[in-house]
Design a protein around this motif. Sequence first.
Motif, PDB file in Angstrom:
ATOM      1  N   ARG A  98       0.829  -1.218   0.000  1.00 32.27           N
ATOM      2  CA  ARG A  98       0.000   0.000   0.000  1.00 32.27           C
ATOM      3  C   ARG A  98       0.861   1.265   0.000  1.00 32.27           C
ATOM      4  NH1 ARG A  98      -4.707  -2.575  -1.198  1.00 32.27           N
ATOM      5  NH2 ARG A  98      -5.118  -4.262   0.264  1.00 32.27           N
ATOM      6  N   ASP A  99       2.177   1.105  -0.007  1.00 33.51           N
ATOM      7  CA  ASP A  99       3.086   2.263  -0.030  1.00 33.51           C
ATOM      8  C   ASP A  99       3.500   2.582  -1.462  1.00 33.51           C
ATOM      9  OD1 ASP A  99       3.133   2.605   2.721  1.00 33.51           O
ATOM     10  OD2 ASP A  99       4.931   1.376   3.008  1.00 33.51           O
ATOM     11  N   PHE A 100       3.868   3.848  -1.689  1.00 35.76           N
ATOM     12  CA  PHE A 100       4.434   4.196  -2.995  1.00 35.76           C
ATOM     13  C   PHE A 100       5.765   3.468  -3.212  1.00 35.76           C
ATOM     14  CE2 PHE A 100       1.974   8.319  -2.701  1.00 35.76           C
ATOM     15  CZ  PHE A 100       1.084   7.969  -3.698  1.00 35.76           C
ATOM     16  N   PRO A 112       8.452   0.711  -3.450  1.00 27.23           N
ATOM     17  CA  PRO A 112       8.405  -0.744  -3.653  1.00 27.23           C
ATOM     18  C   PRO A 112       8.956  -1.469  -2.425  1.00 27.23           C
ATOM     19  CG  PRO A 112       9.464   0.362  -5.508  1.00 27.23           C
ATOM     20  CD  PRO A 112       9.340   1.373  -4.423  1.00 27.23           C
ATOM     21  N   TYR A 162       3.692  -0.493  -5.821  1.00 29.63           N
ATOM     22  CA  TYR A 162       2.514   0.117  -5.186  1.00 29.63           C
ATOM     23  C   TYR A 162       1.216  -0.481  -5.755  1.00 29.63           C
ATOM     24  CZ  TYR A 162      -0.935   3.821  -4.272  1.00 29.63           C
ATOM     25  OH  TYR A 162      -2.049   4.523  -3.903  1.00 29.63           O
TER      26      TYR A 162
END
Lengths: 174, 122
Positions: free
Chosen positions: B69-71, B73, B90
């Motif tokens: 869910r993070d930008f 990787p 992402y």
Amino acid sequence: MTPIKTTLLAGFAVFALTLPAFAQAGLDDLEVAHAAYTADVIDIEYAKLALSKTKNPEIKKFAELMIRDHTAVNEGAAALLKKLGVQAKDNDFSKALLKGFEAKKKELSALDGAAFDRAYAANELAYHQTVNKIVGETWIPTVKNGELKAFLSQALVTFKAHENHAGHMVTAAK
Amino acid sequence: MPALRKGRCLSPILLALMLVAGLIALPPGGRLTANEPQARLHNVDIREFAFMPAELTIRLGDAIVWTNRDFAPHTATSAEGDWDTSEIAYGQSSRQTPTQLGVFDYICVFHPTMKARLIVTR
């Protein structure tokens, strides 16, 4: 502290103190998006410089991480702008960021070996501290578009992880 | 994942009774199975540079899906280096089905301060 280190840190301190004032000078959402994108691009450029100069595996790994993560954040920014059907707007703050980058790049380029590694690490810490403060304390509270606010909040999570990592790198590079 | 047992020959009435009683189940593939625990799918979110949950216990044969869910990787990589999701971008997911029992500490190879534990039981 050596004279070179003092000069580098002092130079960045002046730059860093100037940035928040600019950042608070009423940027609209599209200008904030441009400045955030520019800040990302600048850190990618610092990382490319580091990869061309360092022989330190930890510095190299960190620089690769900066390229990977900031590229991903900017892909997120581009996707958001496309979704919103708008274009980021160039502004004085983005220009100030680039001007500061050019000056710092010149300083860093003149260094080699461990001196470069220390200066790069210190700059990464200071740069992330400064940008994170602006993103967290100025941009996120003031942007009007909810999706841009959410984007900046999510990006800040990544930038704070970098700040923490850079802090460890500064300690290790001493 | 262990192979599912083949169905047995059951009378329609007995089959219906067993289905109602929950003694047998029809898996997505449509084959009848004996009354054994079904392989489950477990989800691990990667959010704000953390694995959630940070510790997960599963049964051998279960699968795990990591979703980023993070930008930035991320990966889920065994600290021992014997398994790895490879890079998860992402919004993307990676699925793994452990084939060994044990306790596996894992990290994100890009951000090694991100740590979590997977426990695989019988």
